[in-house]
Design a protein around this motif. Structure first.
Motif, PDB file in Angstrom:
ATOM      1  N   ALA A 220       0.801  -1.225   0.000  1.00  0.00           N
ATOM      2  CA  ALA A 220       0.000   0.000   0.000  1.00  0.00           C
ATOM      3  C   ALA A 220       0.839   1.282   0.000  1.00  0.00           C
ATOM      4  O   ALA A 220       0.529   2.229  -0.731  1.00  0.00           O
ATOM      5  CB  ALA A 220      -0.961  -0.002   1.190  1.00  0.00           C
ATOM      6  N   PRO A 221       1.941   1.367   0.811  1.00  0.00           N
ATOM      7  CA  PRO A 221       2.712   2.615   0.798  1.00  0.00           C
ATOM      8  C   PRO A 221       3.486   2.850  -0.497  1.00  0.00           C
ATOM      9  O   PRO A 221       3.922   3.977  -0.755  1.00  0.00           O
ATOM     10  CB  PRO A 221       3.691   2.439   1.969  1.00  0.00           C
ATOM     11  N   HIS A 222       3.684   1.810  -1.300  1.00  0.00           N
ATOM     12  CA  HIS A 222       4.548   1.922  -2.482  1.00  0.00           C
ATOM     13  C   HIS A 222       3.763   1.916  -3.795  1.00  0.00           C
ATOM     14  O   HIS A 222       4.314   2.249  -4.832  1.00  0.00           O
ATOM     15  CB  HIS A 222       5.554   0.765  -2.512  1.00  0.00           C
ATOM     16  N   ALA A 223       2.494   1.518  -3.767  1.00  0.00           N
ATOM     17  CA  ALA A 223       1.707   1.397  -4.991  1.00  0.00           C
ATOM     18  C   ALA A 223       0.455   2.253  -4.884  1.00  0.00           C
ATOM     19  O   ALA A 223       0.041   2.665  -3.800  1.00  0.00           O
ATOM     20  CB  ALA A 223       1.329  -0.073  -5.234  1.00  0.00           C
ATOM     21  N   SER A 224      -0.165   2.501  -6.035  1.00  0.00           N
ATOM     22  CA  SER A 224      -1.381   3.308  -6.065  1.00  0.00           C
ATOM     23  C   SER A 224      -2.571   2.493  -5.559  1.00  0.00           C
ATOM     24  O   SER A 224      -2.522   1.260  -5.487  1.00  0.00           O
ATOM     25  CB  SER A 224      -1.655   3.773  -7.501  1.00  0.00           C
ATOM     26  N   THR A 228      -3.573  -1.838  -5.410  1.00  0.00           N
ATOM     27  CA  THR A 228      -3.712  -2.658  -4.198  1.00  0.00           C
ATOM     28  C   THR A 228      -5.156  -2.969  -3.838  1.00  0.00           C
ATOM     29  O   THR A 228      -5.424  -3.972  -3.176  1.00  0.00           O
ATOM     30  CB  THR A 228      -3.061  -1.949  -3.001  1.00  0.00           C
ATOM     31  N   ALA A 229      -6.102  -2.130  -4.272  1.00  0.00           N
ATOM     32  CA  ALA A 229      -7.510  -2.348  -3.913  1.00  0.00           C
ATOM     33  C   ALA A 229      -8.032  -3.713  -4.374  1.00  0.00           C
ATOM     34  O   ALA A 229      -8.780  -4.352  -3.623  1.00  0.00           O
ATOM     35  CB  ALA A 229      -8.375  -1.220  -4.476  1.00  0.00           C
ATOM     36  N   PRO A 230      -7.671  -4.195  -5.576  1.00  0.00           N
ATOM     37  CA  PRO A 230      -8.178  -5.524  -5.976  1.00  0.00           C
ATOM     38  C   PRO A 230      -7.752  -6.637  -5.019  1.00  0.00           C
ATOM     39  O   PRO A 230      -8.525  -7.574  -4.779  1.00  0.00           O
ATOM     40  CB  PRO A 230      -7.566  -5.723  -7.367  1.00  0.00           C
ATOM     41  N   PHE A 231      -6.557  -6.533  -4.452  1.00  0.00           N
ATOM     42  CA  PHE A 231      -6.095  -7.566  -3.520  1.00  0.00           C
ATOM     43  C   PHE A 231      -6.886  -7.504  -2.209  1.00  0.00           C
ATOM     44  O   PHE A 231      -7.211  -8.539  -1.620  1.00  0.00           O
ATOM     45  CB  PHE A 231      -4.606  -7.410  -3.260  1.00  0.00           C
TER      46      PHE A 231
END
Length: 481
Positions: A220-224, A228-231
């Motif tokens: 989460a801190p490194h990606a938009s 990450t929402a789909p995971f």
């Protein structure tokens, strides 16, 4: 399992403790080596998180089927297979050419580790049938965690300083081989009277749930958000599907009726909270001592002794208290000490002063030393003996899941707080939300421990055990539940 002499029971306990030693030692030793791995492999904070969590996630995902498989085909057989795979995985980790390979080999280690702790606890539960003797045995078992915490940082620091980080995996070889030979010679085979059937769908859902949730937290801190929402959505769907599917199976992977027992449910929550606190505490402490204070791996290991020694000393005391007075007092001590420790760091920046850092470490060590025995004893004592493997596997799964989530959440908070700032300058401020989370975990141990160890809670455990026993008897008689 035939009735064993006192000396033979002690030997079985010692052999089972050897398996816990190498599994626990592996985590504490690796934590000291994280800054060295970061430099050698140019790893990010997320890379370090995956080095720890790849192991704990696989372990958490496979503990429950390992427990039920051992009940079905033989506990000694599965235990010996776990020792072989874990030892082989340790060899591969020592040869890893890059961080990705190390993560993969750690996962192989975890496959073996999943066959050790819950199966060993099931062997202990079936070997020590007297409740008080069992509580003392579990206290000794918990003391091994203290030994690993005391020895791990020192041994790891010494090996990293003198030989290199690869040597930290070599120490598993002699212990693993000795445990394998002793198990073959002295541990009798045992099985459940009626073993549970495999549940591949439930197992798949558990793996997807744990993996997707941890990935979403770590990245989460490194990606938009769209990445990450789909995971996170997959984790939620997996959880809801698991809750819908498992009660409809005749023999589920996770028997949700276990959680009708307030002590069992409480033990699960306490295990997740306590081990999340442990994972986050070790992660923050190791990075702070070496990357901010500039200490060597060995000096950082020495600084962790004020945490490790109380854990070692308090674990057997906790086991004796559980055997004589029940789990309530140890849980209250554990929750109180862990909460105060977290608050010292969150409110007073305890890491910036040697005195407060020492006090914070001692308090955490006392709290963690008292928490392990009541978790294990509560999880298995209220369940039918035939399902000891599954019950202890749920408790062990809760521990590993908690540790994985602790590293994931605290690491994500730290990475978000540091950002692009100077690591050393931003660390204390960035870590403060993490310390608040760890204080909250300690408070959860305190509150849930008090609520789940009262007279009403014990009544729910007795009723749940009666229902489970009754259903098992109907199954054995060929009557559909």
């Amino acid at each position: 399992m035939p009735e064993l002499s006192h000396g033979r029971r002690m030997l079985v306990l010692a052999i089972c403790c050897m398996s816990l030693l190498i599994v626990s030692l592996d985590n504490t030793v690796l934590n000291v080596a994280l800054p060295t791995l970061q430099r050698d492999f140019d790893a990010s904070t997320a890379g370090l998180q995956w080095t720890v969590d790849a192991y704990t996630l696989v372990l958490a995902s496979l503990l429950m089927p390992a427990g039920s498989t051992a009940d079905r085909i033989g506990r000694r057989r599965v235990f010996m297979a776990g020792l072989v795979i874990f030892t082989l995985g340790s060899v591969l980790c020592s040869l890893a050419p890059d961080l990705t390979s190390l993560v993969v080999f750690r996962m192989i280690q975890a496959v073996g580790g999943s066959m050790l702790n819950p199966v060993a606890m099931s062997i202990i539960t079936n070997t020590f049938t007297d409740p008080r003797e069992r509580a003392r045995a579990i206290g000794a078992w918990g003391a091994v965690v203290g030994i690993s915490m005391a020895a791990g940082p020192l041994v790891g620091g010494l090996l990293v300083e003198s030989v290199g980080w690869r040597s930290i995996f070599w120490i598993n070889l002699p212990v693993g081989l000795a445990a394998l030979l002793l198990t073959w010679r002295f541990v009798p085979e045992s099985r459940a009277p009626r073993a549970r059937r495999p549940d591949p769908v439930g197992q798949f859902l558990v793996i997807v749930l744990f993996g997707s949730l941890t990935y979403a937290i770590i990245e989460a801190p490194h990606a938009s958000l769209p990445a990450t929402a789909p995971f996170a959505a997959v984790a939620l769907v997996s959880l809801l599907t698991l809750l819908w599917y498992e009660p409809r199976r005749r023999e589920p992977l996770i028997d949700l009726r276990f959680f009708r027992s307030a002590p069992f449910s409480g033990a699960t929550v306490i295990a997740v909270s306590a081990f999340a606190s442990l994972g986050g505490f070790l992660f923050l402490s190791t990075l702070y001592l070496q990357n901010v204070r500039g200490l060597s791996a060995l000096d950082a290991g020495l600084w962790m002794l004020p945490m490790a020694v109380p854990t070692f000393l308090c674990a057997p005391l906790s086991g004796r208290l559980v055997g004589s007075r029940g789990p309530r007092l140890p849980l209250l001590i554990a929750g109180g000490a862990m909460t105060v420790s977290g608050l010292l760091f969150a409110l007073f920046e305890a890491e910036t002063s040697d005195v407060t850092l020492f006090i914070g470490y001692v308090l955490f060590g006392v709290g963690f030393g008292f928490v392990n025995a009541p978790i294990t004893n509560t999880a298995v004592s209220g369940m039918p003996t035939a399902q000891a493997g599954v019950a202890s596997a749920v408790a062990s799964t809760s521990r590993q899941l908690g540790q994985a989530l602790g590293v994931a959440v605290i690491g994500a908070v730290l990475a978000a707080g540091v950002g692009s700032s100077s690591y050393a300058d931003a660390f204390v401020t960035a870590a403060r939300p993490g310390w608040w989370i760890l204080a909250g975990c300690g408070l959860a141990v305190l509150v849930v421990g008090a609520a789940s160890s009262g007279r009403w809670a014990r009544g729910t455990a007795e009723r749940t055990a009666e229902r489970l026993e009754s259903r098992e008897m109907r199954r054995s008689a060929g009557v559909s539940a």
